[in-house]
Design a protein around this motif. Structure first.
Motif, PDB file in Angstrom:
ATOM      1  N   LYS A   1     -31.986  15.797  10.843  1.00 16.47           N
ATOM      2  CA  LYS A   1     -31.371  14.214  10.594  1.00 16.47           C
ATOM      3  C   LYS A   1     -31.253  13.484  12.028  1.00 16.47           C
ATOM      4  CE  LYS A   1     -28.152  16.210   7.453  1.00 16.47           C
ATOM      5  NZ  LYS A   1     -27.048  15.986   6.647  1.00 16.47           N
TER       6      LYS A   1
ATOM      7  N   ASP B   1     -30.025  10.672  14.189  1.00 12.65           N
ATOM      8  CA  ASP B   1     -28.760  10.273  14.769  1.00 12.65           C
ATOM      9  C   ASP B   1     -28.879   8.810  15.162  1.00 12.65           C
ATOM     10  OD1 ASP B   1     -26.406  10.201  16.099  1.00 12.65           O
ATOM     11  OD2 ASP B   1     -26.230  11.953  16.980  1.00 12.65           O
TER      12      ASP B   1
ATOM     13  N   LYS C   1     -16.595  12.028  14.890  1.00 19.14           N
ATOM     14  CA  LYS C   1     -16.942  11.083  14.168  1.00 19.14           C
ATOM     15  C   LYS C   1     -18.072  11.579  13.122  1.00 19.14           C
ATOM     16  CE  LYS C   1     -19.176   6.288  14.468  1.00 19.14           C
ATOM     17  NZ  LYS C   1     -20.194   5.710  15.304  1.00 19.14           N
ATOM     18  N   LYS C   2     -18.727  12.731  13.512  1.00 18.76           N
ATOM     19  CA  LYS C   2     -19.548  13.489  12.686  1.00 18.76           C
ATOM     20  C   LYS C   2     -18.884  14.066  11.530  1.00 18.76           C
ATOM     21  CE  LYS C   2     -23.149  12.677  15.485  1.00 18.76           C
ATOM     22  NZ  LYS C   2     -23.010  11.111  15.497  1.00 18.76           N
TER      23      LYS C   2
ATOM     24  N   THR D   1     -17.264  14.919   8.015  1.00 21.18           N
ATOM     25  CA  THR D   1     -17.806  14.137   6.678  1.00 21.18           C
ATOM     26  C   THR D   1     -16.724  14.366   5.607  1.00 21.18           C
ATOM     27  OG1 THR D   1     -19.211  15.647   6.164  1.00 21.18           O
ATOM     28  CG2 THR D   1     -20.354  13.740   6.825  1.00 21.18           C
TER      29      THR D   1
ATOM     30  N   GLY E   1     -27.485  12.004  10.731  1.00 14.30           N
ATOM     31  CA  GLY E   1     -26.428  12.886  11.497  1.00 14.30           C
ATOM     32  C   GLY E   1     -25.474  12.167  12.111  1.00 14.30           C
TER      33      GLY E   1
END
Lengths: 75, 868
Positions: B85, B87, B452-453, B455, B868
């Motif tokens: 992914k 970033d 923050k990641k 989901t 990501g």
């Protein structure tokens, strides 16, 4: 201590704090944000404290209860 | 003109700019501006369809690449290869050159061919493998039938002989018996062998039975291993069948039916030796196919792994590139001079930055033709651009959920940053719950980056509002201290101002009341803890909290109303001050300001012995029977109240008529002096008419700042004529000044304002209701869990206490913090949206949506899986 004059002493303190927030707010494009938020917070909190204090200044009713234990009653 | 810097107090100063770019660097410029994210381009080709635009070809090419990349992704998912992914916080992408993009296009083209041919091969081989496997099964299973069947040939023969064999034939058969006897063909019986999906077996059997009228002998066996259907890669269960029947036609029929039912037929020899050879052959071929298959798969996987490393970056590059061309399509393209002309909104203070960016790009490209950026004057309503930082972002979002503030009016989010959490806290006042909430908010802020990641949607929402939660929790700590509530218990931080009046012959169970201990001492901070658990606790706190709600509501509304003065002054509309703000303020203060003064006055007077007046009745009588005083609050009250009532009533006609008549007078005066509005309209700027001035501006054409622009400006001005009406304006209620309309607006405003003064003040009583509910609910929870558990003694009691505490804590978190918190938040939100915003905010703006890669990537749903 803590009689009716407290409201005015508190007011003076709060005004001083407001002035301090006005002058010592960090410079920059968020200065207005700092000033408005700090002063508004200080004033709101003062308002709430003052209301609570005033409501108990000259009470019209007194606490009443019937489940007191004998050992506790004089505290 | 150099106004002060943009602040969050108002939306930023906006300028309409025109850009003149050489065609060669159009792409690079838009790329650079996209990285900046400060310009919102206007569509200058509204009358062109998507196909007629200049850069549609490029977009189509990129669409194709995007499709190819998605194909790779699908293939990777099929093969189970993880995607690396992208970033956005860590990796950066340099803006690609055209050559790089071309290379990417070629590369993905060739890769697609390669992957798809590999895939094709793979699928072909896979199919072959399945066929061979099935054949092997048939050989194995059918062999079993034959071996069993051979033992029974005699029986079969016997039964066959019974039916139709004439006596003589019987003899003939017996003669040739030795060789033929043990074979089916000798009996004129043929067979068909094959494989069919298990769920079709029943239907297959039925059809065969019906069409052949029972003239068949079917044998079948289940294949224990799962076979893979090469078409969709799903496992299927299949059966091997062998059908014996009489006669060639019937056999042919069986073959046809089997094929139509989707069965695969395989040739099997009844001779066991040949069959053994067949099995060997099949096995050998199967091994070959398998090894080739493995090779193909390895190559494919290697290829895809190679792609997976950079697929995300490519995807993002292509999306950006597409966005760039879509933006370029908004520009007006002058083919003769090979110039692109763009027009858009940007914050005035960022103009130097944009200008230097343009300069940079032009210099880098080594062009002699400079790119020009011009600020142009316009009467169009600029978009509302409210800059946010990570602290104000969530607050701004809850304001924007209600509407977009009018350009340059006071940003309603500014007071909301404090009032929203504070009013929440008034309803949520419990120190214990506040501390839990505070630690949650602090944790979210401390681990800001890693969280923050996450989901998970529900958490992402809470995370987004982490700073709101922080401020709410801080204020709740304060109100919890004021209410002296911690998990519904009270704290004895200071000496109480009460003491119990204990009779000498005190017996437990006797009612005891308290008295003030020292006339000069009152509980200094918050609610006296002596009230906690008292029989008349609610009587006192209800009166206190209700009055507090009214006072806080009055303060909140007065504060909000003051913003309407600031707005009127900023927009230079003195009539809004004199016709709306002043009479409105006087009306509100003479009723509710008076009520607040009375509340405070009543509190500060010692009513020892005398009867205290009820303020609610006082207010009701003030309207219903002016001049009648039930219980006097202060001397001369009668006259004050009548005067205030009169003052309030006088404000109503002022509110109603002053503004419309002033506007009419102003309009008539302008006409009398001979001024005519453009296109017969007044050029006055006012609250009600400022929206529809832009159509007129378009009609006149816009005076250009830069006369050298020449034709380009004329063309763009012309363009504006067309889209001015449907783009952002879209109001257009007739030309000129219409007194009727202004009057109707003002009547509605007046009625609304006066009624709202009453209903909104009452609405603040929700502060009392919610805070009472919260406090009572936590008291109930305590008495139903901890209060019971704390009575237990011994080991059992200790274990019970631990268990109950866990339950108490969980329920506290779920019901009292999450559920009650959400409910308090919604009520506070309503107080902000309705009670506060209605006093000053117009919400007549349209949001600034700049062309920004950052925003583009954040908002694109189909790119989520690549980042990501």
């Amino acid at each position: 201590m803590a009689n009716g004059w407290s409201i005015f002493i508190g007011l003076v303190v709060v005004i001083a704090m407001c002035l301090a927030s006005w002058f010592f707010a960090p410079k920059g494009e968020n200065q207005v944000l700092w000033r408005s938020s700090l002063i508004l917070s200080i004033v709101s909190c003062y308002l709430m404290w003052a209301i609570t204090f005033l409501a108990q200044l000259n009470p019209l009713i007194e606490p009443r209860r019937s489940d007191l234990r004998k050992e506790y009653i004089h505290h | 003109m150099a106004p002060a810097r943009d602040t969050p107090f108002r939306s930023a100063d906006m300028s309409m700019v025109q850009l003149y770019l050489s065609n060669e660097i159009g792409r690079e410029v838009v790329n650079a501006l996209g990285e900046l994210g400060l310009v919102q381009f206007r569509d200058l080709n509204v009358d062109l369809t998507a196909f007629q635009r200049a850069f549609t070809q490029d977009i189509r090419r990129l669409d194709n690449v995007e499709r190819q990349l998605r194909y790779f992704h699908a293939q990777m998912e099929k093969a189970g290869i993880p995607l690396r992914k992208f970033d956005l916080d860590v990796d950066t992408l340099a803006p690609p050159t055209t050559a790089e993009i071309d290379e990417l296009i070629d590369r993905s083209q060739s890769l697609e061919q390669r992957v798809s041919s590999l895939n094709e091969n793979y699928e072909k081989l896979k199919k072959r493998e399945v066929e061979l496997t099935e054949w092997r099964c048939v050989l194995r299973e059918a062999g079993g039938f034959f071996d069993r069947a051979h033992g029974n040939v005699d029986e079969i023969r016997a039964s066959a002989d019974d039916d139709d064999a004439p006596l003589l034939q019987d003899v003939e058969h017996h003669i040739s018996a030795p060789e033929v006897e043990r074979s089916f063909s000798g009996m004129n019986i043929g067979f068909v062998a094959g494989v069919i999906a298990r769920d079709r077996v029943a239907a297959f059997e039925r059809i065969l039975w019906r069409t052949l009228r029972g003239n068949l002998y079917m044998n079948q066996a289940e294949i224990s291993e799962l076979l893979i259907d090469p078409a969709n890669n799903e496992p299927v269960q299949k059966n091997v069948f062998v059908i014996f029947a009489h006669g060639k036609e019937i056999l042919a029929k069986i073959r046809k039916i089997s094929e139509s039912m989707g069965a695969a037929l395989y040739s099997v020899d009844e001779n066991s030796d040949i069959r053994r050879d067949q099995v060997h052959e099949v096995n050998a071929r199967l091994d070959d196919v398998k090894s080739v298959l493995r090779n193909t798969q390895q190559t494919l996987e290697a290829e895809l792994t190679q792609i997976s490393r950079s697929l995300s970056a490519w995807m993002i590059l292509v999306s950006k590139e597409k966005a760039v061309y879509n933006t370029l399509n908004l520009f007006s393209y002058d083919r003769a001079r090979r110039t692109l002309i763009a027009e858009g909104w940007c914050p005035r203070h960022d103009l130097p930055l944009i200008r230097s960016t343009l300069q940079d790009v032009t210099n880098r490209a080594g062009l002699s033709v400079p790119s020009i950026i011009n600020e142009i004057r316009t009467n169009k309503k600029p978009p509302t651009y409210l800059k946010t930082n990570k602290f104000t972002e969530a607050f701004q979002t809850i304001v924007n959920a209600y509407g977009t503030a009018t350009y340059q009016e006071v940003n309603p989010a500014i007071p909301v940053i404090v009032t929203f959490p504070f009013l929440f806290a008034v309803m949520f006042g419990d120190l214990g719950h506040a501390l839990i909430m505070l630690s949650a908010a602090l944790a979210m802020i401390y681990w800001e980056k890693p969280l923050k990641k996450v989901t998970f949607e529900l958490f992402a929402m809470v995370y987004y509002g982490r700073y709101i939660a922080l401020v709410m929790a801080i204020f709740s700590v304060f109100t919890g201290l004021i209410y002296n509530d911690i998990f519904s218990m009270s704290m004895t931080l200071f000496d109480s101002s009460w003491e119990w009046k204990v009779p000498d012959d005190y017996r437990p169970g006797q009612t005891v009341s308290a008295r003030i201990r020292d006339d000069n001492y009152r509980y200094p901070f918050g609610l006296d803890w002596r009230w906690h658990g008292a029989e008349n606790d609610l009587l006192f706190t209800n009166s206190y909290k209700m009055k507090m709600s009214i006072i806080l509501g009055w303060a909140h509304m007065t504060y909000s109303l003051c913003f309407s003065y600031i707005n009127a002054r900023h927009f230079k509309r003195p009539i809004d001050v004199w016709g709306n703000f002043v009479p409105g303020m006087i009306f509100f203060q003479s009723i509710f300001g008076y009520l607040v003064v009375c509340i405070i006055y009543k509190w500060s007077v010692n009513w020892d012995g005398t009867r205290a007046p009820g303020l609610l009745n006082m207010l009701i009588y003030m309207f219903l029977q002016p001049g009648f005083i039930d219980v006097p609050l202060y001397p001369g009250q009668k006259y004050v109240q009548v005067a205030l009532l009169l003052i309030a009533i006088i404000q109503v006609p002022i509110l109603l008529f002053l503004k419309p008549f002033y506007l009419r007078w102003e309009h008539n005066r302008a006409r009398a002096k001979g001024y005519r509005g453009i296109g017969e309209r007044s050029s006055r700027v006012s609250a009600l008419d400022e929206d529809d001035d832009d159509a007129a501006a378009g009609r006149n054409g816009r005076p250009s700042v830069d006369s050298a622009a020449g034709e380009g400006v004329a063309m763009i001005a012309h363009d504006l004529d067309d889209d001015g009406d449907d783009d952002e304006a879209g109001h257009g209620h007739g030309d000129g000044f219409e007194f009727g309309e202004v009057m109707i607006h003002q009547v509605i405003h007046t009625i609304e304002f006066c009624l709202n003064c009453v209903s909104h003040t009452a609405s603040y009583l929700r502060l009392w209701a919610l805070s009472l509910a919260h406090q009572q609910l936590s008291a109930v929870l305590w008495s139903m869990t901890m209060a019971i558990a704390l009575k237990g003694t011994g080991i059992g009691g200790a274990i019970f206490l631990v268990v109950v505490f866990a339950a108490f804590f969980c329920l506290s978190c779920i019901i009292l913090i999450i559920m009650e918190g959400v409910s308090a938040m919604l009520h506070s939100l309503r107080l902000a949206w309705v009670e506060s915003f209605s006093k000053f905010a117009e919400f007549g703006g349209w949001p600034f949506a700049p062309f920004s890669f950052k925003q583009l990537l954040e908002e694109a749903d189909d790119l989520k899986e690549y980042m990501g």
